[in-house]
Design an enzyme around this catalytic site. Structure first.
Site, PDB file in Angstrom:
ATOM      1  N   GLY A  60       0.818  -1.211   0.000  1.00  0.00           N
ATOM      2  CA  GLY A  60       0.000   0.000   0.000  1.00  0.00           C
ATOM      3  C   GLY A  60       0.846   1.253   0.000  1.00  0.00           C
ATOM      4  O   GLY A  60       0.984   1.938   1.026  1.00  0.00           O
TER       5      GLY A  60
ATOM      6  N   SER B 192       1.183   3.528  -3.405  1.00  0.00           N
ATOM      7  CA  SER B 192       0.596   4.529  -4.310  1.00  0.00           C
ATOM      8  C   SER B 192      -0.808   4.951  -3.884  1.00  0.00           C
ATOM      9  O   SER B 192      -1.573   4.160  -3.333  1.00  0.00           O
ATOM     10  CB  SER B 192       0.505   3.958  -5.727  1.00  0.00           C
ATOM     11  OG  SER B 192       1.740   3.450  -6.124  1.00  0.00           O
TER      12      SER B 192
ATOM     13  N   SER C 237      -1.641  -4.205  -6.179  1.00  0.00           N
ATOM     14  CA  SER C 237      -1.688  -5.517  -6.839  1.00  0.00           C
ATOM     15  C   SER C 237      -2.121  -6.590  -5.850  1.00  0.00           C
ATOM     16  O   SER C 237      -1.602  -6.669  -4.733  1.00  0.00           O
ATOM     17  CB  SER C 237      -0.310  -5.886  -7.382  1.00  0.00           C
ATOM     18  OG  SER C 237       0.104  -4.917  -8.305  1.00  0.00           O
TER      19      SER C 237
ATOM     20  N   GLU D 111      12.199  -4.733  -4.117  1.00  0.00           N
ATOM     21  CA  GLU D 111      11.215  -4.867  -5.202  1.00  0.00           C
ATOM     22  C   GLU D 111      11.854  -4.697  -6.580  1.00  0.00           C
ATOM     23  O   GLU D 111      11.452  -5.330  -7.545  1.00  0.00           O
ATOM     24  CB  GLU D 111      10.115  -3.817  -4.980  1.00  0.00           C
ATOM     25  CG  GLU D 111       9.064  -3.784  -6.057  1.00  0.00           C
ATOM     26  CD  GLU D 111       7.879  -2.877  -5.700  1.00  0.00           C
ATOM     27  OE1 GLU D 111       7.713  -2.520  -4.515  1.00  0.00           O
ATOM     28  OE2 GLU D 111       7.120  -2.547  -6.621  1.00  0.00           O
TER      29      GLU D 111
HETATM   30  C1  LIG Z   1       0.923  -3.300 -13.043  1.00  0.00           C
HETATM   31  C2  LIG Z   1       1.110  -2.327 -11.911  1.00  0.00           C
HETATM   32  C3  LIG Z   1       1.111  -2.791 -10.611  1.00  0.00           C
HETATM   33  C4  LIG Z   1       1.253  -1.899  -9.543  1.00  0.00           C
HETATM   34  N1  LIG Z   1       1.209  -2.387  -8.263  1.00  0.00           N
HETATM   35  C5  LIG Z   1       1.305  -1.534  -7.226  1.00  0.00           C
HETATM   36  C6  LIG Z   1       1.196  -2.018  -5.875  1.00  0.00           C
HETATM   37  O1  LIG Z   1       1.011  -3.223  -5.633  1.00  0.00           O
HETATM   38  N2  LIG Z   1       1.265  -1.121  -4.866  1.00  0.00           N
HETATM   39  C7  LIG Z   1       1.469   0.208  -5.074  1.00  0.00           C
HETATM   40  O2  LIG Z   1       1.556   0.945  -4.106  1.00  0.00           O
HETATM   41  N3  LIG Z   1       1.565   0.702  -6.338  1.00  0.00           N
HETATM   42  C8  LIG Z   1       1.486  -0.138  -7.410  1.00  0.00           C
HETATM   43  N4  LIG Z   1       1.572   0.348  -8.704  1.00  0.00           N
HETATM   44  C9  LIG Z   1       1.680   1.790  -8.908  1.00  0.00           C
HETATM   45  C10 LIG Z   1       3.032   2.246  -9.449  1.00  0.00           C
HETATM   46  O3  LIG Z   1       4.018   2.205  -8.467  1.00  0.00           O
HETATM   47  C11 LIG Z   1       2.787   3.674  -9.984  1.00  0.00           C
HETATM   48  O4  LIG Z   1       1.967   3.533 -11.135  1.00  0.00           O
HETATM   49  C12 LIG Z   1       4.063   4.369 -10.360  1.00  0.00           C
HETATM   50  O5  LIG Z   1       4.817   4.660  -9.219  1.00  0.00           O
HETATM   51  C13 LIG Z   1       3.764   5.673 -11.120  1.00  0.00           C
HETATM   52  O6  LIG Z   1       2.859   6.481 -10.411  1.00  0.00           O
HETATM   53  P1  LIG Z   1       1.559   7.102 -11.098  1.00  0.00           P
HETATM   54  O7  LIG Z   1       0.838   5.989 -11.778  1.00  0.00           O
HETATM   55  O8  LIG Z   1       0.844   7.896 -10.093  1.00  0.00           O
HETATM   56  O9  LIG Z   1       2.109   8.043 -12.257  1.00  0.00           O
HETATM   57  P2  LIG Z   1       2.655   9.521 -12.088  1.00  0.00           P
HETATM   58  O10 LIG Z   1       3.532   9.615 -10.890  1.00  0.00           O
HETATM   59  O11 LIG Z   1       1.499  10.460 -12.183  1.00  0.00           O
HETATM   60  O12 LIG Z   1       3.551   9.667 -13.371  1.00  0.00           O
HETATM   61  C14 LIG Z   1       3.002   9.937 -14.673  1.00  0.00           C
HETATM   62  C15 LIG Z   1       4.149  10.133 -15.639  1.00  0.00           C
HETATM   63  O13 LIG Z   1       4.914  11.288 -15.252  1.00  0.00           O
HETATM   64  C16 LIG Z   1       6.283  10.953 -15.097  1.00  0.00           C
HETATM   65  N5  LIG Z   1       6.876  11.658 -13.956  1.00  0.00           N
HETATM   66  C17 LIG Z   1       6.337  11.820 -12.724  1.00  0.00           C
HETATM   67  N6  LIG Z   1       7.185  12.502 -11.918  1.00  0.00           N
HETATM   68  C18 LIG Z   1       8.296  12.758 -12.662  1.00  0.00           C
HETATM   69  C19 LIG Z   1       9.535  13.416 -12.390  1.00  0.00           C
HETATM   70  N7  LIG Z   1       9.808  13.945 -11.200  1.00  0.00           N
HETATM   71  N8  LIG Z   1      10.430  13.507 -13.399  1.00  0.00           N
HETATM   72  C20 LIG Z   1      10.174  12.970 -14.631  1.00  0.00           C
HETATM   73  N9  LIG Z   1       9.012  12.343 -14.943  1.00  0.00           N
HETATM   74  C21 LIG Z   1       8.090  12.230 -13.980  1.00  0.00           C
HETATM   75  C22 LIG Z   1       6.293   9.455 -14.801  1.00  0.00           C
HETATM   76  O14 LIG Z   1       7.528   8.866 -15.160  1.00  0.00           O
HETATM   77  C23 LIG Z   1       5.141   8.957 -15.654  1.00  0.00           C
HETATM   78  O15 LIG Z   1       5.572   8.722 -16.976  1.00  0.00           O
HETATM   79  C24 LIG Z   1       1.420  -0.511  -9.790  1.00  0.00           C
HETATM   80  C25 LIG Z   1       1.429  -0.044 -11.112  1.00  0.00           C
HETATM   81  C26 LIG Z   1       1.267  -0.928 -12.164  1.00  0.00           C
HETATM   82  C27 LIG Z   1       1.258  -0.382 -13.574  1.00  0.00           C
END
Ligand SMILES: Cc1cc2nc3c(=O)[nH]c(=O)nc-3n(C[C@H](O)[C@H](O)[C@H](O)COP(=O)(O)OP(=O)(O)OC[C@H]3O[C@@H](n4cnc5c(N)ncnc54)[C@H](O)[C@@H]3O)c2cc1C
Length: 379
Positions: free
Chosen positions: A129, A131, A163, A246
């Site tokens: 937990g 994101s 997940s 991880e």
């Molecule tokens: C299949 C899958 C399983 C997952 N499982 C889990 C889980 O079990 N538990 C959990 O907690 N999370 C989980 N996640 C979440 C995952 O960790 C996040 O999707 C990831 O950290 C990106 O965060 P966000 O989706 O909020 O995108 P955002 O943070 O909004 O990013 C959007 C885009 O902006 C870019 N960006 C953001 N900040 C910057 C920066 N400072 N510099 C340059 N570029 C930037 C990113 O690279 C990305 O391309 C999972 C995600 C997926 C796809």
């Protein structure tokens, strides 16, 4: 610092053979379909229990809590065999990969005795937990609140993309437990039972029609004092340690089952195949060598481990994404059955998420550059 040779893995043929025998027996007893990204998408509580009964969960953990006190190389050999076979390991994956080590490092004696033997037995499953809506890459901005109440804590907020939360018993939940000018302070981790009153777990359907991750909402959820993992306010330090575990595993270079498919389907590669196969082998072995380096050097400082993990995940996930394209080109028209075609489709559908989960490529590259730049990560 003990440097162990990367070739050490080659010295484990007996263990690998045992895992393959076990997999064949499981296939005969309770058939499963090999899966793309099995560690995220293919779960069988029964398989996890069977694996636990072999002593293959928590292999490196102390015997005192049910672990096997094996080397990290023995664990890696087992993990590589399971992932290469596309086996249904998702149910226990997070508990074994990062939550168990987190509890062993930061937990109280009571927490260790309550959780670790159950994880080892393949009976207790966890979700991660971290994101939240609006707090993914910028993890320090989490808004889920934990407030002190007599005898424990009250939790309010929401996690997303969790997940396997729909099959997990607990979520290790990163919460803001104090307001602070420093965004990395005031964060704490809690072991929250997902059947507690006030918790709602809502599966999210993704592009491929599957619902493997969830939104988890906490509405006045009460947990007792013993749910706090580690010291209050140490959440950031703990979470970054777990993220290093991880990001640095075999699932960064061997999770897609595609190499197994290629080996089966291209038993007689054509001249044109050689370039693709050579490219696959070169990239995979480079990532693997990078990942093994951290295992080999047990006393590597934490900052260096975090930097190494970011390197492995960046290079590994870019390799895996390219691997999908390589497999698509190589296997097009050469996969005979619908089952294989479905696996290829699944790989193509999963490809975009490979560089997102566990920290996006852009964010990892920032960590890598600032780690190298500040010297925090230098050996
Ligand atoms: C299949 C899958 C399983 C997952 N499982 C889990 C889980 O079990 N538990 C959990 O907690 N999370 C989980 N996640 C979440 C995952 O960790 C996040 O999707 C990831 O950290 C990106 O965060 P966000 O989706 O909020 O995108 P955002 O943070 O909004 O990013 C959007 C885009 O902006 C870019 N960006 C953001 N900040 C910057 C920066 N400072 N510099 C340059 N570029 C930037 C990113 O690279 C990305 O391309 C999972 C995600 C997926 C796809």
């Amino acid at each position: 610092m003990s440097e162990r040779p990367v070739t050490e893995l080659a010295a484990l043929p007996h263990l690998r053979a045992r895992v393959r025998r076990f997999l064949a027996e499981e296939q005969a007893r309770a058939p499963y379909r090999p899966a793309i990204d099995a560690w995220l998408t293919s779960a069988s509580a029964e398989f996890s229990r069977a694996l636990g009964s072999q002593g293959w969960i928590g292999m490196t953990w102390p015997k005192e809590y049910g672990g096997g006190e094996c080397s990290a190389f023995e664990r890696l050999a087992v993990v590589e065999e399971l992932l290469t076979a596309g086996a249904p390991v998702a149910a226990h994956w997070f508990a074994e990969r990062q939550i168990g080590p987190g509890i062993l490092k930061n937990g109280t004696e009571r927490q260790k005795r309550a959780f670790i033997p159950e994880i080892v037995a393949g009976r207790l499953f966890f979700a991660v937990g971290m994101s939240e809506p609006g707090s993914g890459s910028d993890l320090a901005s989490v808004r889920t609140r934990a407030e002190r109440v007599p005898g424990g804590w009250r939790i309010n907020g929401a996690k997303v993309w969790s997940s396997g939360a729909h099959r997990a018993h607990y979520m290790l939940t990163l919460c803001r437990s104090a307001v602070s000018e420093d965004r990395h302070a005031g964060l704490s981790q809690f072991l929250v039972p997902l059947d507690a009153p006030g918790v709602q777990v809502r599966p999210i359907r993704s592009l491929d029609g599957e619902a493997e991750f969830c939104e988890v909402v906490f509405d006045d959820v009460l947990v007792d004092d013993d749910a706090l993992l580690g010291a209050e306010g140490d959440g950031w330090k703990q979470v970054t340690g777990e993220l290093a575990l991880e990001r640095n595993g075999a699932e960064r270079y061997v999770s897609l089952y595609l190499e197994t498919m290629m080996a089966a389907r291209l038993a007689r590669p054509t001249r044109r195949d050689h370039a693709y196969l050579g490219e696959t082998a070169a990239a995979m072995w480079s990532v693997r060598a990078l990942s093994l380096r951290t295992l080999a050097e047990e006393n590597r400082p934490q900052a260096r481990r975090e930097l190494d993990a970011a390197l492995v995940k960046d290079v590994g996930t870019v390799f895996e994404q390219r691997q999908v394209e390589r497999a698509r080109r190589l296997l097009a028209g050469r996969v005979p059955g619908e089952e294989d075609r479905a696996l290829l489709r699944s790989a193509v559908e999963h490809a975009p998420s490979i560089t997102l989960r566990g920290g996006t490529t852009e964010v990892l590259r920032t960590i890598i550059w600032s780690g190298l730049d500040t010297g925090g990560g230098r050996a």
